[in-house]
Design an enzyme around this catalytic site. Structure first.
Site, short mmCIF file in Angstrom:
data_model
loop_
_atom_site.label_atom_id
_atom_site.label_comp_id
_atom_site.label_asym_id
_atom_site.label_seq_id
_atom_site.Cartn_x
_atom_site.Cartn_y
_atom_site.Cartn_z
CE LYS A 32 -1.10 6.10 7.52
NZ LYS A 32 -0.74 5.50 6.25
CG PHE A 43 -1.86 1.23 1.17
CD1 PHE A 43 -3.02 1.20 0.43
CD2 PHE A 43 -1.53 2.41 1.83
CE1 PHE A 43 -3.86 2.31 0.35
CE2 PHE A 43 -2.36 3.53 1.76
CZ PHE A 43 -3.52 3.47 1.02
CG ASP A 81 5.54 3.90 1.78
OD1 ASP A 81 5.55 4.57 2.83
OD2 ASP A 81 4.53 3.74 1.08
#
Ligand SMILES: *Cc1c(COP(=O)(O)O)cnc(C)c1O
Length: 421
Positions: A275, A161, A246
């Protein structure tokens, strides 16, 4: 904390939106007639937070074990982060990228220091994780491996993702997310997760980049097997391909280290963050390591209006400062280990994965979504990335006592859900 008091606390925002005196059900009716239905029906209407606790519109208190999905690194309404954001906003709130500001520069320097970046390394700021990966995708498109031929092939993993914008979506594996929006930017090949042989077969001198999450978050907290990152580094270096990690979910202390990939003893070509970086304020970053990779994108080839905004970069500086100076990484390791070993001992829990305070655990039945609902009723916010998987990504400041309150309640929550099936 007294619930009535929480609901009666008035803020300047209350002059604009009456946040008290309306039931959650009333807000949800207004939500469904005004908000696009891409997220389904929200579980609760949250009105206030403090540390690891949040309160909904009906006055119910929750222990937040999801932290905005790994975002609220220091919990809710952290006084230090809040005061830094407010003072920066009251001093200089935004400037265009025709200009710069001290917080932008200081944050870039800080990120380079924390990631042991060699001379020539650089930072590009974004507003989200997907935008950091878009920037990395464009970086990959500029990589020729030192030769003349353009390389368009990018390797990503099954289960990956990387975000929802078109480039990041092309890197994301899930068919249900991709199919409605095809054609996506081409050239991305997904190979089996954690399989070094498959990686060996895929990485040759036509590959521009390999994108990896050290721990796949959305796939249910799935760590890459030991040795995989090192193998990926060797293979990509030999092929002239970029190794792009990532760390949008795993970075900024989530695993008890600044980067989850830190222990692998490798230097990637680029890392993406978002995040937890702003402690709840929207900010992301692409870090490129070394002068060569850092000069692949040249003036005019990329940009963003809000990226590197003074308030966002001040929020991130405050977050990093607090993590560094309040023993937060030690807490993540300690409370994370405690949670994982206690969860593993609960009947009905079949596997516990993850590192630090990014934890996934499997149940012996497909009841995870029902457990999330029952958890809410019992005052705990958790998430189910799969039918039998629960994910925890709480604030990094979660205490052992708070973890214990969940551990004590969980067996009964699970049993009640199973009994009701
Ligand atoms: C959440 C996430 C993204 C996307 O970030 P957004 O801020 O939602 O765009 C990308 N990669 C990983 C690993 C993530 O967990």
């Amino acid at each position: 904390m007294n619930t009535t008091e929480n609901l009666e606390r008035r803020t300047p925002v209350a002059e604009l939106v009456e946040t008290t005196g309306h039931a959650g059900s009333e807000w949800l009716a207004r939500y469904s007639s005004s908000l696009m239905g891409v997220f389904g029906t929200p579980q609760r209407v949250l009105v206030r937070g403090a540390g690891c606790l949040v309160w909904d519109a009906d006055g119910k208190e929750y222990l937040d074990l999801l932290g905005g999905i790994a975002v609220n690194a220091l919990g809710h309404a952290n006084p230090f982060v809040t005061s830094v954001i407010a003072s920066q906003l009251a001093t200089l709130g935004h400037v265009s990228n025709f200009f710069t500001s001290p917080t932008q520069i200081a944050l870039a320097e800080k990120l380079l220091a924390l990631t042991y970046a060699p001379t020539g390394s650089k930072v590009f700021f974004t507003n989200s994780g997907t935008e950091a990966n878009e920037a990395a995708f464009k970086l990959a498109r500029r990589n020729t491996g030192g030769g003349d031929a353009k390389r368009t092939k990018i390797i990503a993993l099954e289960g990956a993702f990387h975000g929802r914008t078109m480039g990041a979506l092309a890197l994301t594996a899930k068919e249900a997310y991709r199919a409605p929006f095809e054609p996506l930017p081409g050239g991305v090949v997904h190979i089996p997760f954690g399989d070094v042989e498959a990686l060996k077969a895929a990485v040759d001198d036509t590959v521009a980049a390999v994108f990896l999450e050290p721990i796949q978050g959305e796939a249910g907290v799935r760590p890459l097997p030991p040795g995989y990152l090192r193998a990926a580094r060797e293979l990509t270096s030999k092929a002239g391909a970029l190794l792009i990690l990532d760390e949008v979910q795993t970075g900024i202390g989530r695993t008890g280290k600044w980067l989850a990939s830190q222990d692998a003893g490798i230097l990637p070509d680029a890392v993406t963050l978002a995040k937890g970086l702003g402690g709840g304020f929207p900010v992301g970053a692409l870090i490129t390591f070394g002068a060569e990779t850092s000069s692949l994108l040249t003036p005019g080839q990329h940009g963003t209006t809000f990226g590197g905004n003074p308030v966002a970069t001040a929020a991130a500086l405050a977050t990093l400062h607090a993590i560094e100076n309040q023993h937060v990484l030690e807490n993540v390791v300690e409370v994370g280990e405690h949670l994982r070993s206690a969860l593993a001992a609960i009947p009905g829990v079949t596997e516990v994965r993850g590192e630090g305070l990014l934890i996934g655990f499997d149940l012996d039945a497909d009841v995870a979504p029902a457990v999330v609902q029952a958890g809410l009723d019992a005052g705990f916010i958790v998430n189910s990335p799969g039918p039998r998987t629960i994910r925890l990504a709480p604030p990094l400041v979660l205490t052992t006592a708070q973890a214990d309150s969940f551990l004590d309640a969980f067996p009964a929550i699970l049993q009640a859900v199973k009994d009701a099936q």
